[in-house]
Design a protein around this motif. Structure first.
Motif, PDB file in Angstrom:
ATOM      1  N   LEU A 170       0.787  -1.158   0.163  1.00 41.42           N
ATOM      2  CA  LEU A 170       0.171  -0.129   0.005  1.00 41.42           C
ATOM      3  C   LEU A 170       0.802   1.073  -0.216  1.00 41.42           C
ATOM      4  N   SER A 171       0.636   2.134  -0.983  1.00 39.80           N
ATOM      5  CA  SER A 171       1.561   3.256  -0.980  1.00 39.80           C
ATOM      6  C   SER A 171       1.352   4.258   0.150  1.00 39.80           C
ATOM      7  N   PRO A 172       2.351   5.008   0.370  1.00 40.15           N
ATOM      8  CA  PRO A 172       2.465   6.069   1.640  1.00 40.15           C
ATOM      9  C   PRO A 172       1.116   7.021   1.465  1.00 40.15           C
ATOM     10  N   GLU A 173       1.088   7.549   0.005  1.00 44.15           N
ATOM     11  CA  GLU A 173      -0.157   8.510  -0.092  1.00 44.15           C
ATOM     12  C   GLU A 173      -1.792   7.757   0.171  1.00 44.15           C
ATOM     13  N   VAL A 174      -1.807   6.505  -0.172  1.00 38.86           N
ATOM     14  CA  VAL A 174      -2.758   5.968  -0.158  1.00 38.86           C
ATOM     15  C   VAL A 174      -3.251   5.513   1.485  1.00 38.86           C
ATOM     16  N   MET A 175      -2.178   5.179   2.104  1.00 36.15           N
ATOM     17  CA  MET A 175      -2.206   4.935   3.501  1.00 36.15           C
ATOM     18  C   MET A 175      -2.593   6.144   4.277  1.00 36.15           C
ATOM     19  N   SER A 176      -1.980   7.186   3.829  1.00 37.85           N
ATOM     20  CA  SER A 176      -2.204   8.402   4.966  1.00 37.85           C
ATOM     21  C   SER A 176      -3.823   8.812   4.683  1.00 37.85           C
ATOM     22  N   ILE A 177      -4.141   8.963   3.342  1.00 41.05           N
ATOM     23  CA  ILE A 177      -5.680   9.038   3.111  1.00 41.05           C
ATOM     24  C   ILE A 177      -6.672   8.034   3.908  1.00 41.05           C
ATOM     25  N   LEU A 178      -6.208   6.942   3.727  1.00 38.12           N
ATOM     26  CA  LEU A 178      -7.255   5.898   4.608  1.00 38.12           C
ATOM     27  C   LEU A 178      -7.023   6.099   6.170  1.00 38.12           C
ATOM     28  N   ASN A 179      -5.798   6.631   6.648  1.00 27.54           N
ATOM     29  CA  ASN A 179      -5.635   6.714   8.018  1.00 27.54           C
ATOM     30  C   ASN A 179      -6.269   8.017   8.591  1.00 27.54           C
ATOM     31  N   ALA A 180      -6.519   8.751   7.814  1.00 27.96           N
ATOM     32  CA  ALA A 180      -7.282  10.018   7.961  1.00 27.96           C
ATOM     33  C   ALA A 180      -8.371   9.927   8.226  1.00 27.96           C
ATOM     34  N   GLN A 181      -9.331   8.952   7.781  1.00 33.21           N
ATOM     35  CA  GLN A 181     -10.730   8.633   7.986  1.00 33.21           C
ATOM     36  C   GLN A 181     -10.995   8.156   9.352  1.00 33.21           C
ATOM     37  N   PRO A 182     -11.902   8.868   9.948  1.00 31.81           N
ATOM     38  CA  PRO A 182     -12.340   8.599  11.419  1.00 31.81           C
ATOM     39  C   PRO A 182     -13.148   7.291  11.335  1.00 31.81           C
ATOM     40  N   ILE A 183     -12.959   6.440  10.426  1.00 33.67           N
ATOM     41  CA  ILE A 183     -13.913   5.141  10.183  1.00 33.67           C
ATOM     42  C   ILE A 183     -14.403   4.481  11.601  1.00 33.67           C
ATOM     43  N   GLU A 184     -15.696   4.229  11.593  1.00 27.67           N
ATOM     44  CA  GLU A 184     -16.243   3.475  12.822  1.00 27.67           C
ATOM     45  C   GLU A 184     -16.926   2.401  12.199  1.00 27.67           C
ATOM     46  N   THR A 185     -17.812   2.474  11.413  1.00 25.15           N
ATOM     47  CA  THR A 185     -18.646   1.366  11.020  1.00 25.15           C
ATOM     48  C   THR A 185     -18.436   1.191   9.252  1.00 25.15           C
ATOM     49  N   ILE A 186     -18.544   0.064   8.857  1.00 22.67           N
ATOM     50  CA  ILE A 186     -18.307  -0.608   7.484  1.00 22.67           C
ATOM     51  C   ILE A 186     -19.654  -1.428   7.472  1.00 22.67           C
ATOM     52  N   HIS A 187     -20.496  -1.162   6.647  1.00 20.81           N
ATOM     53  CA  HIS A 187     -21.667  -2.123   6.298  1.00 20.81           C
ATOM     54  C   HIS A 187     -21.322  -2.478   4.954  1.00 20.81           C
ATOM     55  N   ILE A 188     -21.530  -4.120   5.276  1.00 20.87           N
ATOM     56  CA  ILE A 188     -21.356  -4.653   3.911  1.00 20.87           C
ATOM     57  C   ILE A 188     -22.766  -5.441   3.469  1.00 20.87           C
ATOM     58  N   VAL A 189     -23.293  -5.092   2.445  1.00 10.52           N
ATOM     59  CA  VAL A 189     -24.565  -5.411   2.095  1.00 10.52           C
ATOM     60  C   VAL A 189     -25.028  -6.361   0.970  1.00 10.52           C
ATOM     61  N   GLY A 190     -25.638  -7.337   1.367  1.00 11.96           N
ATOM     62  CA  GLY A 190     -26.002  -8.232   0.050  1.00 11.96           C
ATOM     63  C   GLY A 190     -27.611  -8.007  -0.121  1.00 11.96           C
TER      64      GLY A 190
END
Ligand code: NAP
Length: 419
Positions: A170-190
């Motif tokens: 994973l590139s440093p740029e992508v990692m820093s964008i992902l890490n900047a997200q305050p992610i709490e919930t991921i819904h996976i929907v079928g």
């Protein structure tokens, strides 16, 4: 000599080359690839934390290094050479171009900022060259639509913390964008039930082993049926840990609209009993499959190139996702390649077509700057050398950087760089 051109250097194309080499000792195979790098979805689709899966590139690279095989990277059929031209130079041409376009849901709001197809999203986190920037903003909640293994990949990349990505590419740029997200919930929907989910058990079970996230089954009573996937979900339903991120599994919900002004704010679903539900989200990734796109003058219909057991017409064949649609794992391509190689061996006779020598001549005249196998190895070595701590590789993210590392300007086979 039988001259075969394969368009596309992903697993389908490379396994086909391997099988044709075995079956036809008098064959010469040229593999044309739009990018300067080979391996297609292994490099740009398989998730960056699944380096074990990506290791199959070693096998595919051995195919590219064989005496009777030549790799022509950075060459686009339809731009640098026509499909009909190739067919006049080679005894057989095979489309192994995959399925690169995201299927669309065709529901309101699909164009909102924050709604993206899985091909575009996985291309971004895999540093596909020249990929448009990703504007993720304050993503606390994300919705992943689809119940296949691609959906699981996307969930896992969002759910893992930086420490869990150690050793990935994973590139440093992508990692820093992902890490900047305050992610709490991921819904996976079928849209169907758990028993109909297309996850493989192994991929699903991995979600139960993450450090900062835990899987949650939103309606455990809805887990009906018996299968390895349903059993895994039942085990998830008993997981009472508290973690920073929750991965919420929802079933039997059909997406009907993406809501928001310019940017996504929620996804609306309809359940089997006709009720609507909204899940808040600043990011929605649709993981619902892909379609193949035209290759030169060959046009797909219903997402694939129409074919009969891999044959489109005399001298033109198709293999992999471009043939059967976006299904199957990497080994599926091995079996299919064996079958198509046999067909080619039976049907394609040698002729006085010139093959590789004429293609090289044509590229020289057109000043096409191609990347051969040795030049690809230079790109590979440069990416490995610049990886840095905690990362196994740092990919180049532009074609220009790749060509510079390839040193193709200095390659006598490449007299005039068209970059
Ligand atoms: P997939 O397995 O076909 O799953 C696609 C999902 O999208 C299904 O749940 C499907 O639901 C859903 N879907 C399709 N159209 C929809 C719509 N209009 N609305 C809502 N949902 C919709 O495809 P994939 O996940 O893209 O994977 C492609 C192939 O690559 C698969 O064979 C997969 O196993 C393989 N792969 C393997 C790995 C691995 O082994 N690690 C990783 C990634 C991918 P329905 O079932 O109801 O149609």
């Amino acid at each position: 000599m039988r001259h075969i051109a394969i368009i596309g250097s992903g697993p389908a194309g490379c396994y086909l080359a391997d099988n044709v080499l075995r079956l036809l000792p008098d064959s010469s195979i040229d593999i044309l690839e739009r990018l300067p790098s080979p391996f297609g979805l292994i490099r740009y689709g398989v998730a960056p934390d699944h380096q074990g899966t990506k290791a199959v590139t070693r096998v595919l690279d051995r195919v590219l290094s064989r005496d009777r095989v030549s790799f022509f990277g950075n060459v686009e059929v339809g731009r640098d050479v026509g499909l009909d031209e190739l067919m006049s130079l080679y005894d057989a041409v095979v489309l192994a171009t995959g399925a690169e376009r995201d299927r669309r849901l065709g529901i309101p709001g699909e164009g909102l900022l924050g709604v993206i197809g899985s091909g575009a999203f996985t291309g971004w986190y895999n540093s596909y060259p020249e990929h448009p920037a990703m504007h993720l903003q304050d993503v606390r909640s994300a919705v992943i639509i689809g119940n296949g293994n691609v959906a699981i990949d996307v969930v896992r990349v969002l759910a893992k913390g930086p420490a869990e990505m150690a050793g990935s590419d994973l590139s440093p740029e992508v990692m820093s964008i992902l890490n900047a997200q305050p992610i709490e919930t991921i819904h996976i929907v079928g849209r169907r039930g758990a028993a109909d989910a297309r996850f493989t058990e192994h991929e699903l079970a991995e979600l139960g082993t993450l450090q900062r996230a835990r899987p949650v089954v939103v309606v455990p009573a809805g887990l009906v049926g018996q299968s390895a996937v349903v059993e895994t979900l039942r085990r998830f339903a008993e997981d009472g840990r508290s973690t920073q991120v929750a991965i919420n599994f929802h079933f039997n919900l059909t997406p009907i609209a993406f809501l928001g002004d310019e940017r996504l704010s929620a996804v609306q679903f309809r359940s089997a009993d006709g009720k609507t539900t909204e899940l808040p989200a600043r990011l929605a990734v649709t993981c619902i499959g892909y379609e193949t796109v035209a290759c030169g003058t060959a046009s797909p219909a219903n997402g694939v190139f129409p074919n009969e057991d891999g044959k489109i017409r005399d001298g033109l064949y198709v293999v992999g996702w471009a043939k059967r649609g976006p299904s199957g794992t990497i080994p599926t391509n091995r079996t299919e390649a064996q079958q198509l190689a046999q067909k080619i061996a039976q049907e394609v006779a040698g002729s006085d077509r010139p093959g590789r020598s004429a293609l090289r001549q044509l590229f020289k005249e057109r000043r096409v700057c191609w990347v051969d196998h040795a030049a690809w190895r230079r790109i590979d070595a440069a990416e490995l050398a610049r990886a840095g701590d905690g990362r196994c590789r740092e990919k180049f993210s532009t074609i220009g950087e790749m060509l510079e590392a390839a040193q193709v300007g200095q390659n006598l086979s490449c007299p005039g760089a068209r970059i």
